[in-house]
Design an enzyme around this catalytic site. Structure first.
Site, PDB file in Angstrom:
ATOM      1  N   ASP A 272     -10.010  -3.467  -5.140  1.00 19.49           N
ATOM      2  CA  ASP A 272      -9.163  -2.347  -4.536  1.00 19.49           C
ATOM      3  C   ASP A 272      -9.108  -1.260  -5.358  1.00 19.49           C
ATOM      4  OD1 ASP A 272      -6.886  -1.101  -3.457  1.00 19.49           O
ATOM      5  OD2 ASP A 272      -5.395  -2.692  -3.654  1.00 19.49           O
TER       6      ASP A 272
ATOM      7  N   SER B 176       0.821  -1.138   0.060  1.00 18.59           N
ATOM      8  CA  SER B 176       0.001  -0.181  -0.012  1.00 18.59           C
ATOM      9  C   SER B 176       1.010   1.204  -0.006  1.00 18.59           C
ATOM     10  CB  SER B 176      -0.877  -0.128   1.080  1.00 18.59           C
ATOM     11  OG  SER B 176      -1.784   0.919   1.083  1.00 18.59           O
TER      12      SER B 176
ATOM     13  N   HIS C  72      -8.084  -5.143  -1.043  1.00 20.74           N
ATOM     14  CA  HIS C  72      -6.946  -4.353  -0.671  1.00 20.74           C
ATOM     15  C   HIS C  72      -6.637  -4.628   1.078  1.00 20.74           C
ATOM     16  CE1 HIS C  72      -4.175  -0.865  -0.472  1.00 20.74           C
ATOM     17  NE2 HIS C  72      -4.464  -0.911   0.952  1.00 20.74           N
TER      18      HIS C  72
END
Length: 316
Positions: free
Chosen positions: A252, A157, A282
């Site tokens: 995501d 991320s 995600h």
């Protein structure tokens, strides 16, 4: 495709519990809830041969680092890892389970670097700190049994964003030389207007509002969003960057910009492997204790690193 059955079970549990989105909480609440959720889904952390906590000099003051040494004779290749959390949440505790698993499975000394968080510390604090961490690893990793000629960076991320940024910084500074970049569902474009950003709006998952909340915390001004270290996709030149493994998730909002970055690297002559994991959202990479897909992705990342390190010459 529909949700992975294990993700569906977690989703149903969140719905029944009325889990609130992190962006509706105070900063302290969000940081505590984020860590608790990650630790709950990470599974039992794997034992490693040795864990060492250190404090290193950073551009804005001391930075915490945690060094994971697996079993095996050195010198071991080095992975410098950056945790996720939208530059706003997280700490070296966030990536503890991931770093243990990668250290063991890839056979590498893994160094997690703590960096200053937003909104207290806006861009460029985080990439500056992470680059300082990489330089420290190259200068001092040998003290812990590391081979400082075989170094890769990685993160998930925002950590993937920072790994991409550090790779650009190392290229521009003409060192340190990096063997690879592991980019797990990275943010790559502040101005992304993609299908995945528009279609992932579910408040029970990481969604488009989550992305915007993190960007708002991270950037001092919208103009900073075009900076290559904020939006690596917008860098003018990607040639000469280290090979990359890019991992994305079907559900995501960052999916498309991560895959666009993989394509941009590939078009610039960089060796790239990329995989989209179907049916998951995600954050799944940090959920190896709850999702088989998370375990597979960590295993894929470790295998990629092991191959990359093996192909590089060992220090004599």
């Amino acid at each position: 495709m529909p949700f992975d059955p294990q993700l569906q079970a977690l989703y149903d549990q969140r719905a029944a519990q009325g889990v609130r989105p992190l962006y509706t909480m105070t900063l302290d609440e969000a940081r505590a809830a984020d860590l608790a959720a990650i630790q709950a889904d990470a599974g039992t952390p794997e034992p490693v041969r040795e864990v060492i906590d250190e404090s290193i000099p950073g551009p804005g003051g001391p930075l915490p680092v945690r060094i994971y040494r697996p079993a095996g004779e050195g010198p071991l290749p080095i992975l410098v890892y950056f945790f996720g959390g939208g530059w706003t949440l997280g700490s070296i505790e966030t990536s503890d389970a991931i770093c243990r698993s990668l250290a063991n499975a890839a056979g590498c000394l893994t160094i997690a670097v703590g960096y200053r968080l937003a909104p207290e510390h806006k861009f460029p604090a985080a990439p500056d700190d992470c680059f300082a961490g990489v330089r420290w690893a190259v200068e001092h990793g040998g003290r812990f049994g590391g081979d400082t000629t075989r170094v890769a960076v990685g993160g998930d991320s925002a950590g993937g964003n920072l790994a991409a940024a550090v790779s650009l910084m190392a290229k521009d500074a003409q060192g340190p030389d990096l063997l690879a970049q592991l980019l797990v569902y990275p943010n790559t474009d502040h101005l992304a207007d993609t299908l995945s950003r528009r279609e992932n709006t579910d408040p029970l998952l990481f969604n488009d509002k989550s992305v915007q909340w993190y960007w708002d915390n991270y950037l001092a001004s919208p103009e900073d969003g075009g900076h290559p270290l904020v939006s690596p996709l917008r860098a003018p030149d990607h040639s000469g960057l280290p090979p990359a493994l890019v991992i994305t998730a079907e559900y995501d909002p960052l999916r498309d910009e991560g895959e666009q970055y993989a394509e941009r690297l590939r078009d610039s002559g960089v060796l790239v492997e990329s995989t989209r994991y179907p049916g998951v959202a995600h954050g799944f990479f940090a959920m190896a204790g709850s999702l088989d897909a998370g375990r597979r992705a960590v295993g894929q990342a470790a295998a990629y690193l092991r191959r990359t390190f093996a192909d590089a010459p060992t220090r004599g």
